[in-house]
Each structure stands twice: as C-alpha cells, then as structure tokens.
Design a protein around this motif. Structure first.
Motif, mmCIF file in Angstrom:
data_model
loop_
_atom_site.group_PDB
_atom_site.id
_atom_site.type_symbol
_atom_site.label_atom_id
_atom_site.label_comp_id
_atom_site.label_asym_id
_atom_site.label_seq_id
_atom_site.Cartn_x
_atom_site.Cartn_y
_atom_site.Cartn_z
ATOM 1 N N ALA A 9 -10.173 -17.171 -36.605
ATOM 2 C CA ALA A 9 -11.304 -17.895 -37.395
ATOM 3 C C ALA A 9 -12.489 -17.871 -36.392
ATOM 4 O O ALA A 9 -13.588 -17.289 -36.645
ATOM 5 C CB ALA A 9 -10.961 -19.221 -38.161
ATOM 6 N N SER A 10 -12.264 -18.289 -35.297
ATOM 7 C CA SER A 10 -13.450 -18.400 -34.180
ATOM 8 C C SER A 10 -13.825 -16.710 -33.781
ATOM 9 O O SER A 10 -15.058 -16.783 -33.321
ATOM 10 C CB SER A 10 -12.950 -19.079 -32.820
ATOM 11 O OG SER A 10 -12.043 -18.190 -32.148
ATOM 12 N N VAL A 29 -11.785 -23.536 -43.323
ATOM 13 C CA VAL A 29 -10.615 -23.318 -42.422
ATOM 14 C C VAL A 29 -10.138 -24.476 -41.618
ATOM 15 O O VAL A 29 -8.865 -24.742 -41.449
ATOM 16 C CB VAL A 29 -10.887 -22.140 -41.417
ATOM 17 C CG1 VAL A 29 -9.881 -21.990 -40.333
ATOM 18 C CG2 VAL A 29 -11.197 -20.910 -42.001
ATOM 19 N N LEU A 30 -11.117 -25.136 -41.145
ATOM 20 C CA LEU A 30 -10.954 -26.555 -40.590
ATOM 21 C C LEU A 30 -10.214 -27.571 -41.269
ATOM 22 O O LEU A 30 -9.426 -28.399 -41.021
ATOM 23 C CB LEU A 30 -12.290 -26.875 -39.937
ATOM 24 C CG LEU A 30 -11.964 -28.239 -38.974
ATOM 25 C CD1 LEU A 30 -11.166 -28.002 -37.749
ATOM 26 C CD2 LEU A 30 -13.228 -29.009 -38.461
ATOM 27 N N SER A 31 -10.616 -27.410 -42.704
ATOM 28 C CA SER A 31 -10.043 -28.666 -43.846
ATOM 29 C C SER A 31 -8.817 -28.139 -44.308
ATOM 30 O O SER A 31 -8.152 -29.060 -45.046
ATOM 31 C CB SER A 31 -11.226 -28.577 -44.807
ATOM 32 O OG SER A 31 -12.502 -28.964 -44.073
ATOM 33 N N GLY A 44 -0.042 -22.919 -43.181
ATOM 34 C CA GLY A 44 0.202 -22.095 -44.297
ATOM 35 C C GLY A 44 -1.185 -21.833 -45.331
ATOM 36 O O GLY A 44 -1.588 -20.981 -45.775
ATOM 37 N N ALA A 45 -1.558 -23.094 -45.464
ATOM 38 C CA ALA A 45 -2.709 -23.131 -46.149
ATOM 39 C C ALA A 45 -3.999 -22.629 -45.480
ATOM 40 O O ALA A 45 -4.859 -21.876 -46.009
ATOM 41 C CB ALA A 45 -3.162 -24.798 -46.819
ATOM 42 N N ARG A 46 -4.045 -22.954 -44.174
ATOM 43 C CA ARG A 46 -5.275 -22.122 -43.451
ATOM 44 C C ARG A 46 -5.092 -20.675 -43.334
ATOM 45 O O ARG A 46 -6.025 -19.840 -43.553
ATOM 46 C CB ARG A 46 -5.200 -22.630 -42.048
ATOM 47 C CG ARG A 46 -6.295 -22.309 -41.280
ATOM 48 C CD ARG A 46 -6.198 -22.897 -39.724
ATOM 49 N NE ARG A 46 -6.059 -24.229 -39.883
ATOM 50 C CZ ARG A 46 -5.133 -24.903 -39.221
ATOM 51 N NH1 ARG A 46 -4.237 -24.286 -38.860
ATOM 52 N NH2 ARG A 46 -5.243 -26.214 -39.492
ATOM 53 N N THR A 51 -11.399 -16.132 -47.186
ATOM 54 C CA THR A 51 -12.746 -15.866 -46.711
ATOM 55 C C THR A 51 -13.101 -14.503 -46.051
ATOM 56 O O THR A 51 -14.144 -13.964 -46.136
ATOM 57 C CB THR A 51 -12.962 -16.923 -45.615
ATOM 58 O OG1 THR A 51 -11.944 -16.843 -44.558
ATOM 59 C CG2 THR A 51 -12.789 -18.478 -46.046
ATOM 60 N N VAL A 52 -11.894 -13.903 -45.484
ATOM 61 C CA VAL A 52 -12.178 -12.553 -45.085
ATOM 62 C C VAL A 52 -12.456 -11.697 -45.899
ATOM 63 O O VAL A 52 -13.329 -10.683 -45.995
ATOM 64 C CB VAL A 52 -10.893 -12.282 -44.213
ATOM 65 C CG1 VAL A 52 -11.230 -10.425 -43.768
ATOM 66 C CG2 VAL A 52 -10.828 -12.941 -42.912
#
Length: 211
Positions: A163-164, A176-178, A183-185, A192-193
């Motif tokens: 993500a970074s 992403v952070l939340s 798995g959820a990330r 998002t991509v």
C-alpha cells in the motif's frame, strides 16, 4: 497526537518539518525521555493542518521518532517510522497540543479469500504497465510496483508495504489501514488498485484520443 493531511502506515517512513509552537512543545516532551520517543498520527478528515479546529479520524499509526534536528527559523526536521496501528478511544483537550487516549489495534483474525493474492498481483502488474506507458508518453521514468510476495516481512507487513508503494490517495490509504486483518486488507487493496487502474486507463485513453 499529530493530525496530518496524510495517512501513515505501519513500517512506513515519514519526514516532517515542525514549526507550530504547540508541536514544537510536543516533540520536546516526546524526546525528553527515551521511552517517550513516539506520537500518534491520524488523518485530518476535514479542516487544515495548521491552526487547529480540524476533524480527525479515529484510526491512526504510532510514529517512532528516529531523528530530530533543528533548522533555520526555529523549525525542527523529524524523521519517523510508523510502528503499529492505533485506535483513538477518546480525544482530550488540545492543551497545549492534540492529545488522546489510544489503544493498539493489532490485526484481527481474517481469512484470506481464494485467489485474492493472485488477483491483487495481476491488478498491480497491469497498473505498472499503464503507469509505465503514461510515464513514457511524458518522458518520465516508469514507476515500479512490486508483487506482494516480493516484499519483506510477514503477511501484515507485506500488505502495508505494498500500500505504501502504490499511488493511493489518503482516503484509500485510510481504508487499507482500517481493514481489520490481513484477509480484509487484501480485499481492500484489490478493490482500491482496480479503482486506481480505472482512472489510469481513462487518462491513457485521453492521451491516445488527443494524438
């Protein structure tokens, strides 16, 4: 706490130029003792970074101060590293700087869906191709987006590391952070991509139409 117009992810490096008196006081107190060399970073959801009166998100990242050096004009240059995700339980009075009661938020158990890693890698690879073509047309160097498995660390570190390195805006980085767990990330990253890829394809098609 240091509210910013950006999202810091665990494992990510952050450089800050501190000039507001309230934050200079905060950093002075953070660096006074070796066990207090950190502060929390959260995203400003509405308002400005300077002057206060902003609205802040409740999910953030603890930032460890790696170095602090004074520069001209009474400013301070900070190099920091995101260490762990935190959740704000209660905001306190900004006296003299933003403060909150926070708790660590480690990853929760989250099943990894079938094929999500392959789907994410495929979308990241295509994003690299489209961004590469956009860069080529503008005479710029093409960005390099790694596959998930090419990144160091465990699965959690890899998701944050990817993500970074991707061109995500603050809202997507906050998503992403939340995400509660790995798995959820991964699912959030894949979504998002795809959104970023759609926008990049649109820009590329506009360049092709304008030829």
């Amino acid at each position: 706490m240091f509210p910013l117009g950006a999202v810091l992810l665990p494992g990510e490096l952050l450089s800050l130029q501190v000039f507001e008196p309230r934050y200079l006081v905060m950093i002075e107190e953070c660096t006074a003792y070796p066990d207090r060399m950190s502060f929390g970073v959260v995203l400003i959801s509405r308002g400005q970074e300077v002057g206060g009166g902003d609205e802040r998100t409740a999910i953030g990242t603890a930032a460890r101060i790696v170095s602090a050096r004074p520069v001209a004009g009474g400013r301070l240059l900070l190099d920091c590293e995101g260490t762990q995700r935190i959740r704000v339980e209660r905001w306190l009075a900004d006296a003299p700087y933003p403060r909150a009661e926070v708790a660590p938020w480690p990853d929760e158990r989250s099943a990894i869906g079938d094929g999500v890693i392959g789907l994410l890698d495929d979308r990241v690879a295509e994003l690299g191709e489209v961004y590469g073509e956009l860069a080529r047309r503008r005479g710029l160097s093409a960005p390099v987006f790694p596959a998930l498995g090419e990144l160091p660390g465990d699965a959690a570190a890899q998701t944050y590391g990817l993500a970074s390195r991707l061109p995500l805006g603050p809202a997507d980085r906050l998503r992403v952070l939340s995400a509660p767990g790995v798995g959820a990330r991964l699912e959030v990253l894949a979504d998002t991509v795809e959104d970023v890829l759609a926008a990049a394809r649109f820009r590329l098609s506009g360049l092709e139409t304008g030829r």
